[in-house]
Design a protein around this motif. Structure first.
Motif, PDB file in Angstrom:
ATOM      1  N   LYS A   3     -23.683 -44.307 -24.660  1.00 41.37           N
ATOM      2  CA  LYS A   3     -24.280 -45.041 -25.999  1.00 41.37           C
ATOM      3  C   LYS A   3     -24.903 -44.271 -26.554  1.00 41.37           C
ATOM      4  O   LYS A   3     -25.907 -42.910 -25.463  1.00 41.37           O
ATOM      5  CB  LYS A   3     -24.751 -46.066 -25.747  1.00 41.37           C
ATOM      6  CG  LYS A   3     -25.200 -46.737 -26.334  1.00 41.37           C
ATOM      7  CD  LYS A   3     -25.717 -47.742 -25.262  1.00 41.37           C
ATOM      8  CE  LYS A   3     -27.182 -48.778 -26.261  1.00 41.37           C
ATOM      9  NZ  LYS A   3     -25.833 -49.717 -26.940  1.00 41.37           N
ATOM     10  N   ILE A   4     -25.101 -43.826 -28.268  1.00 47.78           N
ATOM     11  CA  ILE A   4     -26.349 -43.455 -28.804  1.00 47.78           C
ATOM     12  C   ILE A   4     -27.185 -44.414 -29.503  1.00 47.78           C
ATOM     13  O   ILE A   4     -26.661 -45.168 -29.753  1.00 47.78           O
ATOM     14  CB  ILE A   4     -25.406 -42.405 -29.568  1.00 47.78           C
ATOM     15  CG1 ILE A   4     -23.950 -40.939 -29.572  1.00 47.78           C
ATOM     16  CG2 ILE A   4     -26.407 -41.680 -30.564  1.00 47.78           C
ATOM     17  CD1 ILE A   4     -23.798 -40.618 -29.977  1.00 47.78           C
ATOM     18  N   ASP A   5     -28.760 -44.478 -28.538  1.00 47.02           N
ATOM     19  CA  ASP A   5     -29.175 -45.363 -28.439  1.00 47.02           C
ATOM     20  C   ASP A   5     -30.467 -44.798 -30.218  1.00 47.02           C
ATOM     21  O   ASP A   5     -31.035 -44.716 -29.432  1.00 47.02           O
ATOM     22  CB  ASP A   5     -29.370 -45.955 -26.973  1.00 47.02           C
ATOM     23  CG  ASP A   5     -30.162 -47.445 -27.500  1.00 47.02           C
ATOM     24  OD1 ASP A   5     -30.417 -48.090 -28.420  1.00 47.02           O
ATOM     25  OD2 ASP A   5     -31.167 -47.351 -26.719  1.00 47.02           O
ATOM     26  N   ASN A   6     -30.390 -45.833 -31.254  1.00 44.61           N
ATOM     27  CA  ASN A   6     -31.214 -45.757 -32.012  1.00 44.61           C
ATOM     28  C   ASN A   6     -31.751 -44.083 -31.803  1.00 44.61           C
ATOM     29  O   ASN A   6     -33.077 -43.903 -31.764  1.00 44.61           O
ATOM     30  CB  ASN A   6     -31.925 -46.290 -31.371  1.00 44.61           C
ATOM     31  CG  ASN A   6     -31.640 -47.807 -31.693  1.00 44.61           C
ATOM     32  OD1 ASN A   6     -31.001 -48.232 -32.376  1.00 44.61           O
ATOM     33  ND2 ASN A   6     -31.654 -48.936 -30.568  1.00 44.61           N
ATOM     34  N   VAL A   7     -31.492 -42.786 -32.158  1.00 46.06           N
ATOM     35  CA  VAL A   7     -31.220 -41.860 -32.346  1.00 46.06           C
ATOM     36  C   VAL A   7     -31.782 -41.462 -33.396  1.00 46.06           C
ATOM     37  O   VAL A   7     -31.095 -41.792 -34.718  1.00 46.06           O
ATOM     38  CB  VAL A   7     -30.129 -40.153 -31.185  1.00 46.06           C
ATOM     39  CG1 VAL A   7     -30.449 -38.588 -31.925  1.00 46.06           C
ATOM     40  CG2 VAL A   7     -30.195 -40.855 -30.130  1.00 46.06           C
ATOM     41  N   THR A   8     -33.476 -40.590 -33.648  1.00 44.89           N
ATOM     42  CA  THR A   8     -34.061 -40.189 -35.116  1.00 44.89           C
ATOM     43  C   THR A   8     -33.872 -38.286 -34.708  1.00 44.89           C
ATOM     44  O   THR A   8     -34.031 -38.443 -33.538  1.00 44.89           O
ATOM     45  CB  THR A   8     -34.621 -40.792 -35.235  1.00 44.89           C
ATOM     46  OG1 THR A   8     -34.078 -41.915 -35.488  1.00 44.89           O
ATOM     47  CG2 THR A   8     -35.718 -39.926 -36.150  1.00 44.89           C
ATOM     48  N   MET A   9     -32.997 -37.651 -35.460  1.00 44.99           N
ATOM     49  CA  MET A   9     -33.199 -36.161 -35.248  1.00 44.99           C
ATOM     50  C   MET A   9     -33.983 -36.046 -36.776  1.00 44.99           C
ATOM     51  O   MET A   9     -33.313 -35.514 -37.642  1.00 44.99           O
ATOM     52  CB  MET A   9     -32.001 -35.031 -35.302  1.00 44.99           C
ATOM     53  CG  MET A   9     -32.285 -33.837 -34.371  1.00 44.99           C
ATOM     54  SD  MET A   9     -33.351 -34.445 -33.093  1.00 44.99           S
ATOM     55  CE  MET A   9     -34.565 -32.569 -33.459  1.00 44.99           C
ATOM     56  N   ARG A  10     -35.661 -35.064 -36.777  1.00 45.80           N
ATOM     57  CA  ARG A  10     -36.608 -34.690 -37.456  1.00 45.80           C
ATOM     58  C   ARG A  10     -36.489 -33.346 -37.057  1.00 45.80           C
ATOM     59  O   ARG A  10     -36.793 -33.050 -36.150  1.00 45.80           O
ATOM     60  CB  ARG A  10     -37.616 -35.214 -37.272  1.00 45.80           C
ATOM     61  CG  ARG A  10     -37.776 -36.951 -37.496  1.00 45.80           C
ATOM     62  CD  ARG A  10     -39.407 -37.382 -38.144  1.00 45.80           C
ATOM     63  NE  ARG A  10     -39.170 -39.036 -37.984  1.00 45.80           N
ATOM     64  CZ  ARG A  10     -39.012 -40.140 -36.924  1.00 45.80           C
ATOM     65  NH1 ARG A  10     -39.849 -39.315 -36.358  1.00 45.80           N
ATOM     66  NH2 ARG A  10     -39.742 -40.568 -37.329  1.00 45.80           N
ATOM     67  N   PHE A  11     -36.629 -32.394 -38.193  1.00 43.98           N
ATOM     68  CA  PHE A  11     -36.507 -31.140 -38.324  1.00 43.98           C
ATOM     69  C   PHE A  11     -37.912 -30.956 -39.254  1.00 43.98           C
ATOM     70  O   PHE A  11     -37.912 -30.931 -40.351  1.00 43.98           O
ATOM     71  CB  PHE A  11     -36.088 -30.338 -38.922  1.00 43.98           C
ATOM     72  CG  PHE A  11     -34.300 -30.460 -37.480  1.00 43.98           C
ATOM     73  CD1 PHE A  11     -34.355 -29.756 -36.753  1.00 43.98           C
ATOM     74  CD2 PHE A  11     -33.278 -31.086 -37.846  1.00 43.98           C
ATOM     75  CE1 PHE A  11     -33.101 -29.451 -35.782  1.00 43.98           C
ATOM     76  CE2 PHE A  11     -32.199 -31.494 -37.087  1.00 43.98           C
ATOM     77  CZ  PHE A  11     -32.168 -30.910 -36.393  1.00 43.98           C
ATOM     78  N   GLY A  12     -38.964 -30.976 -38.515  1.00 42.37           N
ATOM     79  CA  GLY A  12     -40.520 -31.045 -39.657  1.00 42.37           C
ATOM     80  C   GLY A  12     -40.166 -32.564 -40.439  1.00 42.37           C
ATOM     81  O   GLY A  12     -40.066 -33.043 -39.890  1.00 42.37           O
ATOM     82  N   GLY A  13     -40.597 -32.030 -42.296  1.00 44.68           N
ATOM     83  CA  GLY A  13     -40.342 -33.338 -43.110  1.00 44.68           C
ATOM     84  C   GLY A  13     -38.611 -33.518 -42.837  1.00 44.68           C
ATOM     85  O   GLY A  13     -38.366 -35.194 -43.939  1.00 44.68           O
ATOM     86  N   ILE A  14     -38.264 -33.513 -42.835  1.00 43.82           N
ATOM     87  CA  ILE A  14     -36.457 -33.334 -42.953  1.00 43.82           C
ATOM     88  C   ILE A  14     -35.935 -34.582 -41.942  1.00 43.82           C
ATOM     89  O   ILE A  14     -35.681 -34.089 -40.928  1.00 43.82           O
ATOM     90  CB  ILE A  14     -35.760 -32.120 -43.024  1.00 43.82           C
ATOM     91  CG1 ILE A  14     -35.983 -31.516 -44.203  1.00 43.82           C
ATOM     92  CG2 ILE A  14     -33.985 -32.837 -42.786  1.00 43.82           C
ATOM     93  CD1 ILE A  14     -35.152 -30.720 -44.426  1.00 43.82           C
TER      94      ILE A  14
END
Length: 255
Positions: A3-14
């Protein structure tokens, strides 16, 4: 299984992946598609521990034993039973075909450094078993006759099979394939589709794959997730995805 649960991945402002959720059941072949730069490989890197998600979590649930793996190292995740191949083939090119698969076995090695340096009997027994297993896997993927050749000398399609054989040596429960058909001709692509189905059944695998080759995705996947600019825009079976207006727009644009 996963289960991938509401994953967010930020790189700085991206924001490479934005609030992505996916469920993968035991025994499924699941596809992840989207235009270039959609965030697909970033999802794989989060699942395998290369990146720690900025938000959300990844839960691995083999055999009903649930555990959050988002904070684990890649080697710890691999030991739990998640292994991957790469978009750009990453073999030990100067080593033999056999040695490439043999190395994959070391993840399950029980003997310590002391036993291996002194070549104690317990290590020698394990090493023999690992070598037998490597030869068995090469037979299963059709590369046994090339076992003494250098990995770089294999044709492209066979290098893909070798990378998958090395992944199988780790005894995975979930196998992630990042663009396995990249660079293949139509015949190699058809053989790959049959091969993926064969190893799924032979090794009782759950498979999660990224692929731009729609014939592969539509031909073998039971469920497909679609990303566009890091956002999930659709999920469903192949027929539903082929007829989804948002997916068509993401790939072809609109007038």
């Amino acid at each position: 299984m996963l289960k991938i649960d509401n994953v967010t991945m930020r790189f700085g402002g991206i924001i490479a992946v934005n609030n992505f959720t996916a469920d993968i059941k035991d025994g499924e072949i699941v596809g992840l598609i989207g235009p270039n730069g959609a965030g697909k490989t970033t999802v794989f890197n989060v699942v395998t521990g290369v990146y720690k998600p900025t938000e959300g979590q990844v839960i691995f649930n083999p055999g009903g034993s649930e555990g959050i793996i988002s904070d684990l190292r890649p080697d710890q995740i691999a030991k739990l039973g998640i292994c991957r191949t790469f978009q750009n083939i990453r073999l030990f090119k100067e080593l033999s075909v056999l040695d490439n698969v043999f190395i994959g076995n070391h993840l399950r090695l029980k003997s310590g450094i002391f036993s291996s340096v002194l070549r104690l009997p317990n290590y020698n027994r394990e090493e023999r078993k690992m070598m037998e297993k490597a030869k068995y896997l090469l037979q299963k993927v059709g590369l046994y006759e090339e076992k003494e050749e250098k990995a770089f000398s294999l044709p492209y399609g066979k290098q893909r099979r070798l990378e998958i054989a090395r992944a199988l040596a780790t005894d995975p429960k979930l196998l992630l394939l990042d663009e396995p058909a990249a660079g293949m001709n139509p015949q190699e692509t058809q053989e790959l589709m049959e091969f993926i189905g064969d190893i799924k059944n032979e090794f009782d695998l759950t498979i999660f794959l990224i692929e731009h080759h729609m014939e592969v995705v539509m031909g073998i996947c039971e469920k497909i997730f679609v990303l566009d600019y890091g956002i999930s825009i659709a999920e469903g079976n192949p027929g539903e995805i082929q007829n989804n207006s948002r997916v068509i727009e993401a790939y072809l644009g609109v007038e």
